[in-house]
Write an enzyme that holds these catalytic residues in place. Sequence first.
Site, PDB file in Angstrom:
ATOM      1  N   GLU A 121      -5.369  -4.770  10.381  1.00  0.00           N
ATOM      2  CA  GLU A 121      -4.448  -3.900  10.992  1.00  0.00           C
ATOM      3  C   GLU A 121      -4.746  -2.806  12.430  1.00  0.00           C
ATOM      4  O   GLU A 121      -5.626  -1.740  12.377  1.00  0.00           O
ATOM      5  CB  GLU A 121      -4.942  -3.282   9.746  1.00  0.00           C
ATOM      6  CG  GLU A 121      -4.026  -3.478   8.246  1.00  0.00           C
ATOM      7  CD  GLU A 121      -3.478  -2.641   7.416  1.00  0.00           C
ATOM      8  OE1 GLU A 121      -2.431  -2.607   6.919  1.00  0.00           O
ATOM      9  OE2 GLU A 121      -4.032  -0.789   7.697  1.00  0.00           O
ATOM     10  N   GLY A 157       2.400   2.687  11.163  1.00  0.00           N
ATOM     11  CA  GLY A 157       3.470   3.193  11.093  1.00  0.00           C
ATOM     12  C   GLY A 157       3.849   4.261  12.370  1.00  0.00           C
ATOM     13  O   GLY A 157       4.414   5.131  11.705  1.00  0.00           O
ATOM     14  N   SER A 180       3.161  -2.195  10.010  1.00  0.00           N
ATOM     15  CA  SER A 180       5.165  -2.481  10.337  1.00  0.00           C
ATOM     16  C   SER A 180       5.385  -3.347  10.333  1.00  0.00           C
ATOM     17  O   SER A 180       6.328  -3.910  11.061  1.00  0.00           O
ATOM     18  CB  SER A 180       4.963  -1.372  11.794  1.00  0.00           C
ATOM     19  OG  SER A 180       4.794   0.023  12.319  1.00  0.00           O
ATOM     20  N   HIS A 218      -9.538   1.218   5.075  1.00  0.00           N
ATOM     21  CA  HIS A 218      -8.735   1.345   6.236  1.00  0.00           C
ATOM     22  C   HIS A 218      -8.714   2.448   7.363  1.00  0.00           C
ATOM     23  O   HIS A 218      -9.413   2.977   6.793  1.00  0.00           O
ATOM     24  CB  HIS A 218      -7.085   1.855   4.887  1.00  0.00           C
ATOM     25  CG  HIS A 218      -5.559   2.126   5.244  1.00  0.00           C
ATOM     26  ND1 HIS A 218      -5.397   3.186   6.478  1.00  0.00           N
ATOM     27  CD2 HIS A 218      -5.062   1.181   5.045  1.00  0.00           C
ATOM     28  CE1 HIS A 218      -4.284   2.363   6.516  1.00  0.00           C
ATOM     29  NE2 HIS A 218      -3.617   1.225   5.893  1.00  0.00           N
ATOM     30  N   GLU A 230      -7.129   4.699   7.815  1.00  0.00           N
ATOM     31  CA  GLU A 230      -6.367   5.880   7.499  1.00  0.00           C
ATOM     32  C   GLU A 230      -7.616   6.877   6.701  1.00  0.00           C
ATOM     33  O   GLU A 230      -8.226   7.618   6.973  1.00  0.00           O
ATOM     34  CB  GLU A 230      -5.533   6.083   6.606  1.00  0.00           C
ATOM     35  CG  GLU A 230      -4.175   6.016   7.790  1.00  0.00           C
ATOM     36  CD  GLU A 230      -3.200   5.275   6.967  1.00  0.00           C
ATOM     37  OE1 GLU A 230      -3.092   5.667   5.197  1.00  0.00           O
ATOM     38  OE2 GLU A 230      -2.276   4.610   7.675  1.00  0.00           O
ATOM     39  N   LYS A 255       0.175   4.184  -0.271  1.00  0.00           N
ATOM     40  CA  LYS A 255      -0.825   5.628   0.701  1.00  0.00           C
ATOM     41  C   LYS A 255      -0.443   6.418  -0.947  1.00  0.00           C
ATOM     42  O   LYS A 255      -0.415   6.927  -1.540  1.00  0.00           O
ATOM     43  CB  LYS A 255       0.089   5.953   1.543  1.00  0.00           C
ATOM     44  CG  LYS A 255      -0.629   4.489   2.772  1.00  0.00           C
ATOM     45  CD  LYS A 255       0.124   4.649   4.095  1.00  0.00           C
ATOM     46  CE  LYS A 255       0.148   3.032   4.592  1.00  0.00           C
ATOM     47  NZ  LYS A 255      -0.015   3.445   6.256  1.00  0.00           N
ATOM     48  N   ASN A 264       0.618  -1.217   0.182  1.00  0.00           N
ATOM     49  CA  ASN A 264      -0.214   0.028   0.303  1.00  0.00           C
ATOM     50  C   ASN A 264       0.697   0.888  -0.212  1.00  0.00           C
ATOM     51  O   ASN A 264       1.392   1.384   1.366  1.00  0.00           O
ATOM     52  CB  ASN A 264      -1.017   0.130   1.212  1.00  0.00           C
ATOM     53  CG  ASN A 264      -1.337   1.295   1.140  1.00  0.00           C
ATOM     54  OD1 ASN A 264      -1.989   2.155   1.153  1.00  0.00           O
ATOM     55  ND2 ASN A 264      -2.734   0.896   2.654  1.00  0.00           N
TER      56      ASN A 264
HETATM   57  P1  PGA Z   1       2.290   0.392   7.889  1.00  0.00           P
HETATM   58  O1  PGA Z   1       1.657   0.594   6.752  1.00  0.00           O
HETATM   59  O2  PGA Z   1       3.103  -1.026   7.456  1.00  0.00           O
HETATM   60  O3  PGA Z   1       3.625   1.475   7.324  1.00  0.00           O
HETATM   61  O4  PGA Z   1       2.329   0.355   9.554  1.00  0.00           O
HETATM   62  C1  PGA Z   1       0.022  -0.723   6.655  1.00  0.00           C
HETATM   63  C2  PGA Z   1      -0.915   0.134   6.452  1.00  0.00           C
HETATM   64  O5  PGA Z   1      -1.016   1.113   6.607  1.00  0.00           O
HETATM   65  O6  PGA Z   1      -1.987  -0.785   5.452  1.00  0.00           O
END
Ligand code: PGA
Length: 251
Positions: A166, A172, A212, A96, A98, A12, A10
């Site tokens: 997640e 992140g 992460s 997601h 976010e 982003k 992803n």
């Molecule tokens: P990350 O994000 O690996 O940077 O923690 C995962 C995601 O949001 O899909």
Amino acid sequence: MKQSPLIIGNWKLNPGTSVEAKDLAQAVKKLSAKIEKATVVVAPPFIFIPEVSKILTGKVGVGAQDVHYEERGAVTGEIGAGMLSGFGVTHVIIGHSERRALGETDEMVSKKVHAALKRKLTPVVCVGERVRDKEGRFYHDIAAQVKYLMKGLPPVAMTRVVIAYEPIWAIGTGATATAEDVKEMQLFIMSTLTKITDRKTAARVRLLYGGSVKASNAKELHDNGGMDGFLVGGASLDANEFITIIKSTLN
Ligand code: PGA
């Protein structure tokens, strides 16, 4: 039977330019050329999808980071499932955290899942808890999200949905769930699915872990977490690291 591991990058809101996006896609293509047993997908920002999908014509699939539930109409700024499939998109991330933070509700997530399936896109639906309370109430929240995203789907359609666990506190942040946490959640999601459908259907739903995931922790998470692959954010922006993560899912 589940198929091969599924690893989705992803991207982003990255990278910053189409030149960089094309370079990253080329690097992923080159480094993954010999990988046979995993399904690999990258999900760039919408605007880079046409160029990236021209590069990734072979084994690496192209995903989108969101989709609207309407196919067309007066919905400024949105993209429909038919538009995505027209550009060779195979997978779409839905719900997601976010996006949920921007106001996406379980109801919208469910409508998006239906819209994606209608266009034969694989919905990769994210579920996760904000925090883990000692009493384990977060399990109820996960169960509610899982039930909602599968709402109204016949068993065959359910098997086409991918669920990405997640935990929001791990996205992140560098804080990863332990393989034990992941394994517990895998079993919990499976039992939740078994309650809403039959055991055979539940067993065919692919489950991913995200939050992460890095080259350094992917093997442990894969070997002991019991999931069918990963949804990778930050680490998918480095082709070498992304490939190491993919390889860690292959024995
Ligand atoms: P990350 O994000 O690996 O940077 O923690 C995962 C995601 O949001 O899909």
